[in-house]
Design a protein around this motif. Sequence first.
Motif, PDB file in Angstrom:
ATOM      1  N   LEU A  51      12.055   6.149 124.711  1.00  0.00           N
ATOM      2  CA  LEU A  51      10.889   6.121 125.342  1.00  0.00           C
ATOM      3  C   LEU A  51      10.768   5.797 126.650  1.00  0.00           C
ATOM      4  N   ASP A  52      10.135   6.696 127.389  1.00  0.00           N
ATOM      5  CA  ASP A  52       9.994   5.898 128.860  1.00  0.00           C
ATOM      6  C   ASP A  52       8.770   4.915 128.966  1.00  0.00           C
ATOM      7  N   THR A  53       9.045   3.717 128.567  1.00  0.00           N
ATOM      8  CA  THR A  53       8.240   2.664 128.369  1.00  0.00           C
ATOM      9  C   THR A  53       8.604   1.178 129.156  1.00  0.00           C
ATOM     10  N   ASN A  54       7.528   0.740 129.679  1.00  0.00           N
ATOM     11  CA  ASN A  54       7.918  -0.724 130.105  1.00  0.00           C
ATOM     12  C   ASN A  54       7.682  -1.803 128.936  1.00  0.00           C
ATOM     13  N   VAL A  55       7.175  -1.492 128.151  1.00  0.00           N
ATOM     14  CA  VAL A  55       6.429  -2.741 126.993  1.00  0.00           C
ATOM     15  C   VAL A  55       8.006  -3.005 126.169  1.00  0.00           C
ATOM     16  N   LYS A  56       8.358  -3.983 126.457  1.00  0.00           N
ATOM     17  CA  LYS A  56       9.460  -4.573 125.826  1.00  0.00           C
ATOM     18  C   LYS A  56       9.156  -5.230 124.399  1.00  0.00           C
ATOM     19  N   LEU A  57      10.519  -5.506 123.636  1.00  0.00           N
ATOM     20  CA  LEU A  57      10.233  -6.108 122.194  1.00  0.00           C
ATOM     21  C   LEU A  57      10.869  -7.620 122.314  1.00  0.00           C
ATOM     22  N   ALA A  58      10.313  -8.407 121.369  1.00  0.00           N
ATOM     23  CA  ALA A  58      11.026  -9.526 121.227  1.00  0.00           C
ATOM     24  C   ALA A  58      10.445  -9.831 119.796  1.00  0.00           C
ATOM     25  N   PHE A  59      11.532 -10.760 119.189  1.00  0.00           N
ATOM     26  CA  PHE A  59      11.429 -11.181 117.804  1.00  0.00           C
ATOM     27  C   PHE A  59      10.718 -12.549 117.661  1.00  0.00           C
ATOM     28  N   GLN A  60      10.075 -12.876 116.559  1.00  0.00           N
ATOM     29  CA  GLN A  60       9.648 -14.062 116.260  1.00  0.00           C
ATOM     30  C   GLN A  60      10.024 -14.514 114.764  1.00  0.00           C
ATOM     31  N   ILE A  61      11.133 -15.295 114.669  1.00  0.00           N
ATOM     32  CA  ILE A  61      11.715 -15.825 113.463  1.00  0.00           C
ATOM     33  C   ILE A  61      10.608 -16.766 112.623  1.00  0.00           C
ATOM     34  N   CYS A  62      10.250 -16.307 111.513  1.00  0.00           N
ATOM     35  CA  CYS A  62       9.266 -17.069 110.865  1.00  0.00           C
ATOM     36  C   CYS A  62       9.985 -17.691 109.215  1.00  0.00           C
ATOM     37  N   PRO A  63      10.497 -18.696 109.390  1.00  0.00           N
ATOM     38  CA  PRO A  63      11.316 -19.265 108.350  1.00  0.00           C
ATOM     39  C   PRO A  63      10.327 -20.037 107.340  1.00  0.00           C
ATOM     40  N   TYR A  64      10.851 -19.651 105.974  1.00  0.00           N
ATOM     41  CA  TYR A  64      10.105 -20.021 104.777  1.00  0.00           C
ATOM     42  C   TYR A  64      10.944 -20.892 104.230  1.00  0.00           C
ATOM     43  N   ASP A  65      11.595 -20.772 103.040  1.00  0.00           N
ATOM     44  CA  ASP A  65      12.249 -21.653 102.154  1.00  0.00           C
ATOM     45  C   ASP A  65      13.939 -21.184 102.152  1.00  0.00           C
ATOM     46  N   CYS A  66      14.273 -20.672 103.557  1.00  0.00           N
ATOM     47  CA  CYS A  66      15.720 -20.252 103.781  1.00  0.00           C
ATOM     48  C   CYS A  66      16.448 -21.608 103.840  1.00  0.00           C
ATOM     49  N   ASN A  67      17.680 -21.629 103.899  1.00  0.00           N
ATOM     50  CA  ASN A  67      18.727 -22.508 103.962  1.00  0.00           C
ATOM     51  C   ASN A  67      19.097 -22.518 105.444  1.00  0.00           C
ATOM     52  N   ARG A  68      19.651 -23.180 106.071  1.00  0.00           N
ATOM     53  CA  ARG A  68      20.537 -23.132 107.405  1.00  0.00           C
ATOM     54  C   ARG A  68      21.037 -22.046 107.661  1.00  0.00           C
ATOM     55  N   VAL A  98       5.908  -6.667 122.896  1.00  0.00           N
ATOM     56  CA  VAL A  98       5.319  -6.810 121.718  1.00  0.00           C
ATOM     57  C   VAL A  98       6.435  -7.922 120.881  1.00  0.00           C
ATOM     58  N   VAL A  99       5.677  -8.531 119.889  1.00  0.00           N
ATOM     59  CA  VAL A  99       6.637  -9.458 119.282  1.00  0.00           C
ATOM     60  C   VAL A  99       6.660  -8.968 117.769  1.00  0.00           C
ATOM     61  N   ILE A 100       7.797  -8.845 117.383  1.00  0.00           N
ATOM     62  CA  ILE A 100       7.819  -8.572 115.707  1.00  0.00           C
ATOM     63  C   ILE A 100       8.390  -9.774 114.916  1.00  0.00           C
ATOM     64  N   ASN A 101       7.671  -9.700 113.904  1.00  0.00           N
ATOM     65  CA  ASN A 101       7.969 -10.901 112.973  1.00  0.00           C
ATOM     66  C   ASN A 101       9.093 -10.629 112.156  1.00  0.00           C
ATOM     67  N   LEU A 102       9.987 -11.648 111.857  1.00  0.00           N
ATOM     68  CA  LEU A 102      11.118 -11.418 111.090  1.00  0.00           C
ATOM     69  C   LEU A 102      11.031 -12.725 109.952  1.00  0.00           C
ATOM     70  N   HIS A 103      10.404 -12.321 108.914  1.00  0.00           N
ATOM     71  CA  HIS A 103      10.535 -13.579 107.853  1.00  0.00           C
ATOM     72  C   HIS A 103      11.873 -13.878 107.218  1.00  0.00           C
ATOM     73  N   VAL A 104      12.139 -15.067 107.227  1.00  0.00           N
ATOM     74  CA  VAL A 104      13.443 -15.423 106.396  1.00  0.00           C
ATOM     75  C   VAL A 104      13.138 -16.296 105.217  1.00  0.00           C
ATOM     76  N   ASP A 105      13.743 -15.798 104.130  1.00  0.00           N
ATOM     77  CA  ASP A 105      13.488 -16.990 102.893  1.00  0.00           C
ATOM     78  C   ASP A 105      14.686 -16.976 102.177  1.00  0.00           C
ATOM     79  N   ARG A 106      14.573 -17.420 100.925  1.00  0.00           N
ATOM     80  CA  ARG A 106      15.809 -17.870 100.318  1.00  0.00           C
ATOM     81  C   ARG A 106      16.751 -16.460 100.002  1.00  0.00           C
TER      82      ARG A 106
END
Length: 203
Positions: free
Chosen positions: A79-96, A50-58
């Motif tokens: 939980l006893d689960t085989n379903v893993k987790l990953a992040f999706q970086i969603c950059p907006y008006d953030c700096n480096r 499953v992909v979790i969004n993580l928005h990054v802004d100012r």
Amino acid sequence: GNGIGSSHWNDTSHSGGVTDMPRLGYYASSSCSTIEAHWKQFEAMQLDFVVINLHVDRYGCNAYELAAAKSIFSVVDGLDTNVKLAFQICPYDCNREQLADAVEAIRNHFVSRECYFHYEGQPVLFYFWTGLQDGNKPLVNFIDEATDGFVRIATSLRMYSAKEERSHSFGLFHGWSLFSPLELSAPVHWERIWNQAYENSGA
């Protein structure tokens, strides 16, 4: 938003076209009962991850999403689960610096968890790539350095081009996916776009 507002729920004709109510009703993403209910669904669907969004802004990482992510990882760890987790970086008006801080937060607080999605021993990180930064070599170099050690997968708003991609993203991504192929054209062109996406997938 737990039924308060619809910033990420298409429940009005103004914000989107989804009109059906979730079976759980409107819910908070950080609710443990919601997470457990979702994971039962994911297991039944035989999802791998499953992909979790993580928005990054100012202001940096979205505080609500980060809190929800912490709850999700805490619940899934138990939980006893085989379903893993990953992040999706969603950059907006953030700096480096804010972008680097978001990646470090993922690296320091989540990657070592057993439920984090790894591919061939490396953690996977999805990156929302609009195409607006195509050809921006300094930024690509920065992202490359900040995300070193991750398997990077672009989730893009544009088609992948086997001929031109090296000059667009300079080999930053190990994999490529389309955020929504059906948003790339008018309905009359959908079949052509869909076939082109499959033809490009070999690269």
